[in-house]
Design a protein around this motif. Structure first.
Motif, PDB file in Angstrom:
ATOM      1  N   SER A  19      59.521  -5.100 -15.342  1.00 58.73           N
ATOM      2  CA  SER A  19      58.756  -5.096 -14.083  1.00 58.73           C
ATOM      3  C   SER A  19      58.141  -6.713 -13.859  1.00 58.73           C
ATOM      4  O   SER A  19      58.186  -6.999 -12.657  1.00 58.73           O
ATOM      5  CB  SER A  19      57.266  -4.203 -14.410  1.00 58.73           C
ATOM      6  N   LEU A  20      58.123  -7.352 -14.679  1.00 59.43           N
ATOM      7  CA  LEU A  20      57.819  -9.000 -14.546  1.00 59.43           C
ATOM      8  C   LEU A  20      59.129  -9.673 -14.205  1.00 59.43           C
ATOM      9  O   LEU A  20      59.038 -10.599 -13.241  1.00 59.43           O
ATOM     10  CB  LEU A  20      57.438  -9.454 -15.906  1.00 59.43           C
ATOM     11  N   LEU A  21      60.321  -9.402 -14.545  1.00 61.01           N
ATOM     12  CA  LEU A  21      61.463 -10.331 -14.296  1.00 61.01           C
ATOM     13  C   LEU A  21      62.201  -9.524 -13.191  1.00 61.01           C
ATOM     14  O   LEU A  21      62.976 -10.495 -12.607  1.00 61.01           O
ATOM     15  CB  LEU A  21      62.213 -10.482 -15.455  1.00 61.01           C
TER      16      LEU A  21
ATOM     17  N   VAL B   3      62.393  -7.383 -26.815  1.00 63.09           N
ATOM     18  CA  VAL B   3      61.109  -7.107 -26.913  1.00 63.09           C
ATOM     19  C   VAL B   3      61.284  -5.789 -27.547  1.00 63.09           C
ATOM     20  O   VAL B   3      60.121  -5.170 -28.017  1.00 63.09           O
ATOM     21  CB  VAL B   3      60.354  -7.009 -25.675  1.00 63.09           C
ATOM     22  N   ARG B   4      62.240  -4.771 -27.320  1.00 60.12           N
ATOM     23  CA  ARG B   4      62.371  -3.475 -28.204  1.00 60.12           C
ATOM     24  C   ARG B   4      62.404  -3.827 -29.631  1.00 60.12           C
ATOM     25  O   ARG B   4      62.054  -3.073 -30.470  1.00 60.12           O
ATOM     26  CB  ARG B   4      63.546  -2.818 -27.673  1.00 60.12           C
ATOM     27  N   SER B   5      63.040  -4.889 -29.966  1.00 62.44           N
ATOM     28  CA  SER B   5      62.942  -5.303 -31.752  1.00 62.44           C
ATOM     29  C   SER B   5      61.649  -5.546 -32.061  1.00 62.44           C
ATOM     30  O   SER B   5      60.648  -5.970 -31.292  1.00 62.44           O
ATOM     31  CB  SER B   5      63.852  -6.322 -31.812  1.00 62.44           C
TER      32      SER B   5
ATOM     33  N   ARG C 102      52.713  -1.252 -29.998  1.00 59.86           N
ATOM     34  CA  ARG C 102      53.319  -0.481 -28.852  1.00 59.86           C
ATOM     35  C   ARG C 102      54.701  -0.297 -29.077  1.00 59.86           C
ATOM     36  O   ARG C 102      55.268  -0.919 -29.864  1.00 59.86           O
ATOM     37  CB  ARG C 102      53.183  -1.909 -27.708  1.00 59.86           C
ATOM     38  N   SER C 103      55.025   0.705 -27.941  1.00 53.03           N
ATOM     39  CA  SER C 103      56.423   1.152 -28.252  1.00 53.03           C
ATOM     40  C   SER C 103      57.335   0.199 -27.759  1.00 53.03           C
ATOM     41  O   SER C 103      56.987  -0.376 -26.765  1.00 53.03           O
ATOM     42  CB  SER C 103      56.762   2.555 -27.457  1.00 53.03           C
TER      43      SER C 103
ATOM     44  N   LYS D 151      57.339  -1.837 -24.036  1.00 55.00           N
ATOM     45  CA  LYS D 151      57.283  -3.605 -23.730  1.00 55.00           C
ATOM     46  C   LYS D 151      58.630  -3.780 -22.734  1.00 55.00           C
ATOM     47  O   LYS D 151      58.503  -4.704 -22.149  1.00 55.00           O
ATOM     48  CB  LYS D 151      57.571  -4.075 -25.408  1.00 55.00           C
ATOM     49  N   ALA D 152      59.608  -2.932 -23.121  1.00 50.13           N
ATOM     50  CA  ALA D 152      60.955  -3.368 -22.214  1.00 50.13           C
ATOM     51  C   ALA D 152      60.376  -3.170 -20.896  1.00 50.13           C
ATOM     52  O   ALA D 152      61.110  -3.832 -20.023  1.00 50.13           O
ATOM     53  CB  ALA D 152      61.978  -2.502 -22.877  1.00 50.13           C
TER      54      ALA D 152
END
Length: 271
Positions: free
Chosen positions: A67-69, A85-87, A56-57, A61-62
């Motif tokens: 959206s969750l936080l 999460v970008r890492s 996944r890119s 993920k970012a």
């Protein structure tokens, strides 16, 4: 951590340091929110697997994290989590470990800004020594069947009003969310973070009697010249060493105690 995870954690730490360089950012709030994110990631196995999926890119993920936080934590915490999460990560658990470490590091930064980091380091060390000396207390704080609320209440009873608020928060997070670590391992990790923030190393010094301020200064100076960095001393008094000094820095041990020399002599005689 190894490989990609180590690099990702280093990048996350740099992002945290950049954020907290601003006087308008509340490092304590960051620590509390990152602790909450750690609990979420630790609990939701499928979520952390998605967030560390290399197929996944990073942007995808970012966006998922945002959206969750969003609305649950501050924008600064969202930015930090999004950067993590970008890492790329070597394993999904590493993401949780890194988030937890950043939460503790934010507490270290908050203590430094408040001018109490030395006090927090000493309080954590002394607390660890108290726990090691009491089997009953250690059991109460590490027993898996004991609830988090009761452990947090015990920490408040033991440290509330006697230690800095940052110390209380760090120890509470450790005993309520150990995540497979021993109490000693957790306290040691906090000590390393504080030392890293100051660009120094930590030495555990064991002596038969308390050292004077002058002796501490001379020992600290000698170790600083030896290791090429400032050295923070954690002093442990143990009458069983008889005399001399034992110094532990990481995996290195400098043992100049009388007890060790007596033991060496005994082994030579037996041999």
């Amino acid at each position: 951590m190894i490989g990609a995870s180590r690099e990702a954690l280093a990048a996350g730490r740099q992002n945290l340091e950049s954020l907290t360089d601003s006087t308008s950012v509340d490092a304590v709030k960051l620590a509390e929110e990152l602790t909450a994110v750690t609990v979420l990631l630790d609990r939701e196995v499928s979520l952390r697997r998605v967030l560390t999926d290399p197929s996944r890119s990073g942007q995808d993920k970012a966006q998922l994290v945002s959206s969750l936080l969003a609305g649950q934590v501050s924008g600064e915490t969202v930015d930090l989590a999004s950067g993590l999460v970008r890492s790329r990560w070597s394993g999904s658990r590493d993401l949780v470990d890194a988030t937890e470490e950043l939460a503790a590091y934010a507490e270290v930064i908050a203590a430094e800004k408040a001018g109490v980091l030395d006090d927090v380091e000493d309080e954590l060390f002394r607390f660890g020594r108290v726990v090691c000396g009491s089997h009953e207390l250690r059991s109460a704080l590490t027993e898996p069947k004991a609830g988090s609320a009761s452990k947090a209440a015990l920490i408040k009873k033991l440290l509330g009003g006697r230690a800095n608020a940052g110390t209380v928060r760090l120890v509470t997070a450790l005993v309520t969310q150990p995540r497979g670590r021993s109490l000693e391992q957790g306290l040691e990790s906090y000590s390393r973070l504080a030392a890293a923030r100051r660009g120094r190393v930590v030495a555990l010094v064991t002596t038969a009697v308390p050292l004077s301020d002058g002796q501490k200064e001379r020992l600290s100076g000698s170790l600083a010249r030896l290791y090429g960095r400032q050295v923070h001393l954690n002093i442990d008094v143990d009458p069983e060493v008889v005399g001399g000094v034992r110094v532990e820095i990481g995996d290195e041990i400098i043992d100049g105690t009388v007890s060790s020399r007596l033991e060496g002599a005994r082994q030579s005689l037996e041999g």
